[in-house]
Design an enzyme around this catalytic site. Structure first.
Site, PDB file in Angstrom:
ATOM      1  N   HIS A   1       0.836  -1.210   0.000  1.00 39.40           N
ATOM      2  CA  HIS A   1       0.000   0.000   0.000  1.00 39.40           C
ATOM      3  C   HIS A   1       0.865   1.252   0.000  1.00 39.40           C
ATOM      4  CE1 HIS A   1       0.182   1.443   4.262  1.00 39.40           C
ATOM      5  NE2 HIS A   1       0.370   0.168   4.560  1.00 39.40           N
TER       6      HIS A   1
ATOM      7  N   ASP B   1       5.883   2.999   6.395  1.00 42.32           N
ATOM      8  CA  ASP B   1       4.624   2.245   6.301  1.00 42.32           C
ATOM      9  C   ASP B   1       3.761   2.902   5.221  1.00 42.32           C
ATOM     10  OD1 ASP B   1       2.329   0.786   6.732  1.00 42.32           O
ATOM     11  OD2 ASP B   1       1.965   1.544   8.748  1.00 42.32           O
TER      12      ASP B   1
ATOM     13  N   GLU C   1      -5.237   1.705   2.317  1.00 45.27           N
ATOM     14  CA  GLU C   1      -5.065   0.589   3.252  1.00 45.27           C
ATOM     15  C   GLU C   1      -5.248   1.049   4.692  1.00 45.27           C
ATOM     16  OE1 GLU C   1      -2.772  -2.181   5.953  1.00 45.27           O
ATOM     17  OE2 GLU C   1      -2.584  -0.017   5.643  1.00 45.27           O
TER      18      GLU C   1
END
Length: 286
Positions: A63, A158, A190
């Site tokens: 993602h 992330d 996500e």
């Protein structure tokens, strides 16, 4: 890969506003795949055709959205009120510098009521409204640094680091005749419910789905004990709060890691989830 990491982490692309990073990734991966397109949700899907008989469809997902903020209100004094996009840790985010999609900078400041506002330096609402409007998005400023040894710190790792890995994998497959059809999917939204991977998986209907994402560890200050540590190698997920992974796939990944002498460890996460969960149950499942 460090320079590529810096390039992929730089665009401000919070959940639902991933266009900027999509453009960067598309440029990087295009020379190494057979086709490239974005779907209605905004997922970027790169395809490399397999040449084997009875080939399967293998979907890799990373993602590309980051947690962030969306403007909801501008106060008379020029401070910006906002809602969150994804899970924000305000203990660590307080007093950090933020950047809007436009490039405008600000500071995330706690207020007396226990909430937070963004100070962009405007004297009043009128001045702030010349620079910001309701619905604008922003995020904590991206930063990537090398630490001692081979370690790197920064945000938003992330999950832009997963995107970096997929791009690098595509590069290493240049000129290689792969058996199965491979879909490199750079998924959106996500952080707000694994939404992009769900629609991508329904469109592709993969036989095998593998998400690349970050995880927690048990070796940081105050961390709950778990069998994952920094430097322990790739974490092969067995379970988290959203999914129980296919045992055959877990065993195959473990076997491949052993055969190729790749450091690895097994992850059971008591919380959280990744695109794995939505891919697994899309359509008739994979």
């Amino acid at each position: 890969m460090f320079n590529l990491t810096k390039k992929i982490l730089k665009p401000v692309s919070v959940s639902g506003r991933e266009e900027a990073v999509v453009g960067v990734i598309a440029e990087e991966i295009a020379p190494y795949v057979d086709s490239l397109h974005t779907d209605a949700m905004g997922n970027l899907i790169a395809f490399k055709a397999g040449v084997g008989e009875n080939k399967k469809k293998v979907m890799f997902a990373a993602h590309i959205d980051e947690i962030g903020f969306i403007v909801t209100y501008i106060e008379e004094n020029g401070y910006i009120r906002f809602n969150t996009l994804g899970g924000i840790n305000f203990t660590s985010a307080s007093f950090t510098h933020v950047v809007f999609e436009s490039g405008l900078r600000g500071v995330l400041v706690p207020d007396a009521a226990g909430g937070h506002v963004v100070d962009i330096g405007a004297k009043n609402r009128k001045e702030a409204e010349r620079r910001v409007k309701i619905g604008d998005t922003f995020a904590v400023v991206s930063d990537v640094v090398k630490l001692a040894g081979t370690r790197v710190a920064g945000r938003p790792m992330d999950d832009r680091i997963g995107a970096v890995v997929l791009i690098e994998a595509a590069k290493r497959l240049e000129g290689v005749a792969v058996k199965n059809d491979i879909y490199f999917c750079f998924t959106v939204q996500e952080e707000v419910g694994c939404r992009g991977s769900k629609t991508a998986a329904y469109a592709i209907m993969p036989d095998i789905g593998i998400a690349l994402d970050v995880t927690s560890t048990g070796d940081t200050q105050g961390a709950a004990p778990m069998a994952v540590k920094l430097g322990g190698g790739a974490a092969i997920k067995i379970k988290d709060a959203s999914v129980i992974c296919d045992a055959e796939t877990v065993n195959k990944l473990t076997e491949l890691a052993k055969e190729n002498k790749i450091k690895h460890q097994h992850e059971i996460l008591k919380f959280g989830g990744t695109d794995t969960s939505s891919m697994q149950v899309a359509g008739s499942g994979c």
